[in-house]
Design a protein around this motif. Structure first.
Motif, PDB file in Angstrom:
ATOM      1  N   GLU A 135       0.858  -1.181   0.000  1.00  0.00           N
ATOM      2  CA  GLU A 135       0.000   0.000   0.000  1.00  0.00           C
ATOM      3  C   GLU A 135       0.889   1.224   0.000  1.00  0.00           C
ATOM      4  OE1 GLU A 135      -2.772   0.175   3.217  1.00  0.00           O
ATOM      5  OE2 GLU A 135      -3.854  -1.609   2.562  1.00  0.00           O
ATOM      6  N   SER A 136       0.584   2.169  -0.890  1.00  0.00           N
ATOM      7  CA  SER A 136       1.380   3.385  -0.939  1.00  0.00           C
ATOM      8  C   SER A 136       0.579   4.503  -1.586  1.00  0.00           C
ATOM      9  CB  SER A 136       2.662   3.150  -1.734  1.00  0.00           C
ATOM     10  OG  SER A 136       3.474   4.308  -1.703  1.00  0.00           O
ATOM     11  N   THR A 137       0.878   5.713  -1.173  1.00  0.00           N
ATOM     12  CA  THR A 137       0.292   6.895  -1.800  1.00  0.00           C
ATOM     13  C   THR A 137       1.360   7.679  -2.561  1.00  0.00           C
ATOM     14  OG1 THR A 137       0.637   8.171   0.228  1.00  0.00           O
ATOM     15  CG2 THR A 137      -1.519   7.113  -0.058  1.00  0.00           C
ATOM     16  N   GLU A 138       2.596   7.164  -2.551  1.00  0.00           N
ATOM     17  CA  GLU A 138       3.704   7.826  -3.224  1.00  0.00           C
ATOM     18  C   GLU A 138       4.455   6.835  -4.107  1.00  0.00           C
ATOM     19  OE1 GLU A 138       5.725  10.863  -0.384  1.00  0.00           O
ATOM     20  OE2 GLU A 138       5.110   9.112   0.800  1.00  0.00           O
ATOM     21  N   TYR A 139       5.243   7.369  -5.004  1.00  0.00           N
ATOM     22  CA  TYR A 139       6.125   6.558  -5.834  1.00  0.00           C
ATOM     23  C   TYR A 139       7.365   7.381  -6.156  1.00  0.00           C
ATOM     24  CZ  TYR A 139       4.980   9.122 -10.145  1.00  0.00           C
ATOM     25  OH  TYR A 139       4.852  10.084 -11.114  1.00  0.00           O
ATOM     26  N   LEU A 140       8.342   6.748  -6.729  1.00  0.00           N
ATOM     27  CA  LEU A 140       9.547   7.445  -7.164  1.00  0.00           C
ATOM     28  C   LEU A 140       9.419   7.708  -8.658  1.00  0.00           C
ATOM     29  CD1 LEU A 140      12.175   5.453  -5.116  1.00  0.00           C
ATOM     30  CD2 LEU A 140      11.401   7.796  -4.720  1.00  0.00           C
ATOM     31  N   HIS A 141       9.302   8.966  -9.017  1.00  0.00           N
ATOM     32  CA  HIS A 141       9.131   9.362 -10.421  1.00  0.00           C
ATOM     33  C   HIS A 141      10.505   9.454 -11.077  1.00  0.00           C
ATOM     34  CE1 HIS A 141       7.278  11.202 -13.898  1.00  0.00           C
ATOM     35  NE2 HIS A 141       8.279  12.080 -13.894  1.00  0.00           N
ATOM     36  N   ILE A 142      10.618   8.880 -12.256  1.00  0.00           N
ATOM     37  CA  ILE A 142      11.871   8.890 -13.010  1.00  0.00           C
ATOM     38  C   ILE A 142      11.701   9.820 -14.209  1.00  0.00           C
ATOM     39  CG2 ILE A 142      13.572   7.497 -14.262  1.00  0.00           C
ATOM     40  CD1 ILE A 142      13.255   6.640 -11.331  1.00  0.00           C
ATOM     41  N   ASP A 143      12.569  10.816 -14.311  1.00  0.00           N
ATOM     42  CA  ASP A 143      12.610  11.722 -15.472  1.00  0.00           C
ATOM     43  C   ASP A 143      13.848  11.399 -16.284  1.00  0.00           C
ATOM     44  OD1 ASP A 143      10.390  13.490 -15.303  1.00  0.00           O
ATOM     45  OD2 ASP A 143      11.375  14.532 -13.636  1.00  0.00           O
ATOM     46  N   ARG A 144      13.662  11.320 -17.583  1.00  0.00           N
ATOM     47  CA  ARG A 144      14.789  11.089 -18.478  1.00  0.00           C
ATOM     48  C   ARG A 144      15.039  12.354 -19.275  1.00  0.00           C
ATOM     49  NH1 ARG A 144      15.891   6.480 -23.028  1.00  0.00           N
ATOM     50  NH2 ARG A 144      17.571   7.627 -24.003  1.00  0.00           N
ATOM     51  N   GLY A 145      16.301  12.731 -19.367  1.00  0.00           N
ATOM     52  CA  GLY A 145      16.684  13.894 -20.157  1.00  0.00           C
ATOM     53  C   GLY A 145      17.864  13.564 -21.031  1.00  0.00           C
ATOM     54  N   GLY A 146      18.051  14.315 -22.093  1.00  0.00           N
ATOM     55  CA  GLY A 146      19.185  14.108 -22.981  1.00  0.00           C
ATOM     56  C   GLY A 146      18.969  12.943 -23.936  1.00  0.00           C
ATOM     57  N   GLU A 147      20.030  12.677 -24.717  1.00  0.00           N
ATOM     58  CA  GLU A 147      19.980  11.599 -25.708  1.00  0.00           C
ATOM     59  C   GLU A 147      21.306  10.854 -25.743  1.00  0.00           C
ATOM     60  OE1 GLU A 147      18.827  12.921 -29.584  1.00  0.00           O
ATOM     61  OE2 GLU A 147      17.189  14.132 -28.816  1.00  0.00           O
ATOM     62  N   GLY A 148      21.240   9.647 -26.256  1.00  0.00           N
ATOM     63  CA  GLY A 148      22.450   8.846 -26.461  1.00  0.00           C
ATOM     64  C   GLY A 148      23.267   8.701 -25.193  1.00  0.00           C
ATOM     65  N   LEU A 149      24.554   8.980 -25.300  1.00  0.00           N
ATOM     66  CA  LEU A 149      25.445   8.858 -24.150  1.00  0.00           C
ATOM     67  C   LEU A 149      25.352  10.053 -23.201  1.00  0.00           C
ATOM     68  CD1 LEU A 149      28.605   7.346 -25.881  1.00  0.00           C
ATOM     69  CD2 LEU A 149      26.864   6.176 -24.532  1.00  0.00           C
ATOM     70  N   LEU A 150      24.559  11.042 -23.547  1.00  0.00           N
ATOM     71  CA  LEU A 150      24.388  12.211 -22.700  1.00  0.00           C
ATOM     72  C   LEU A 150      23.071  12.157 -21.930  1.00  0.00           C
ATOM     73  CD1 LEU A 150      25.691  14.967 -25.138  1.00  0.00           C
ATOM     74  CD2 LEU A 150      26.916  13.854 -23.275  1.00  0.00           C
ATOM     75  N   VAL A 151      22.520  10.964 -21.783  1.00  0.00           N
ATOM     76  CA  VAL A 151      21.255  10.812 -21.071  1.00  0.00           C
ATOM     77  C   VAL A 151      21.457  11.052 -19.577  1.00  0.00           C
ATOM     78  CG1 VAL A 151      21.404   8.311 -20.660  1.00  0.00           C
ATOM     79  CG2 VAL A 151      19.180   9.382 -20.906  1.00  0.00           C
ATOM     80  N   THR A 152      20.472  11.681 -18.957  1.00  0.00           N
ATOM     81  CA  THR A 152      20.494  11.908 -17.518  1.00  0.00           C
ATOM     82  C   THR A 152      19.173  11.422 -16.935  1.00  0.00           C
ATOM     83  OG1 THR A 152      19.596  14.148 -17.733  1.00  0.00           O
ATOM     84  CG2 THR A 152      22.005  13.926 -17.698  1.00  0.00           C
TER      85      THR A 152
END
Length: 186
Positions: free
Chosen positions: A22-39
């Motif tokens: 049971e949870s009301t929260e989660y860990l949101h993952i944001d992806r930025g950049g492309e190729g080898l410069l992904v963050t």
């Protein structure tokens, strides 16, 4: 409460444990950049609606757990009992190549949570891994299992990576990205 070595017949009793998440929260993952410069960015966020997941054990995991319980694979398996009732189980498999102990499952019955059972069993696995001179204890969770992430941080684990395609090609969209956790022992 008693923590003892787990036995093969504990696998059948594992089904009776209420592993509901049971949870009301989660860990949101944001992806930025492309190729080898992904963050990647990770942040706590509220879920759109409360997560209530039965957290069943699939056949592949049952097989892996059985391998450790029957001594076919090297590892550690501990069971927690209260009045002859199974209330918790932790099973970890030795990954000799990586010199690590991989926790396959840590489950405490819903009615017995927040009493230190999970922490006690995890610390016993960590102590055994140290005895074996391993370099780490590892575990995998999903970003929507926020209680597990909080538990692992409290137990001294660091997030070591993530896989946005482990379960499907849409894990990031479904907010169920696999996270890899490490408790370094050296």
């Amino acid at each position: 409460m008693q923590i003892r070595p787990a036995q093969p017949d504990d696998l059948e009793r594992l089904i009776d444990l209420d592993g509901t998440i049971e949870s009301t929260e989660y860990l949101h993952i944001d992806r930025g950049g492309e190729g080898l410069l992904v963050t990647w960015g990770i942040q706590e966020r509220p879920l759109r609606e409360k997560l209530v997941d039965a957290n069943g054990i699939n056949e592949d995991l049952r097989f892996e757990i059985r391998q450790v319980l029957e001594g076919i694979e090297n590892g550690i398996a501990l069971a927690a009992e209260h009045d002859d009732q199974l209330v918790g189980l932790i099973v970890a498999q030795l990954d000799a190549e990586r010199k690590a102990m991989r926790v396959l499952e840590l489950r405490v019955d819903y009615d017995f949570r927040r009493q230190g059972l999970g922490t006690a069993m995890m610390y016993q696995v960590i102590a055994k891994a140290r005895e074996m001179e391993l370099r780490a204890v590892t575990m995998q969770t999903l970003t929507n299992n926020f209680p597990a992430a909080k538990f692992l941080v409290k137990a001294g684990f660091d997030m070591g990576g993530l896989d946005t395609h482990l379960r499907s090609n849409h894990d990031l969209v479904k907010e169920a990205v696999a996270m890899f956790w490490y408790a370094a022992l050296d």
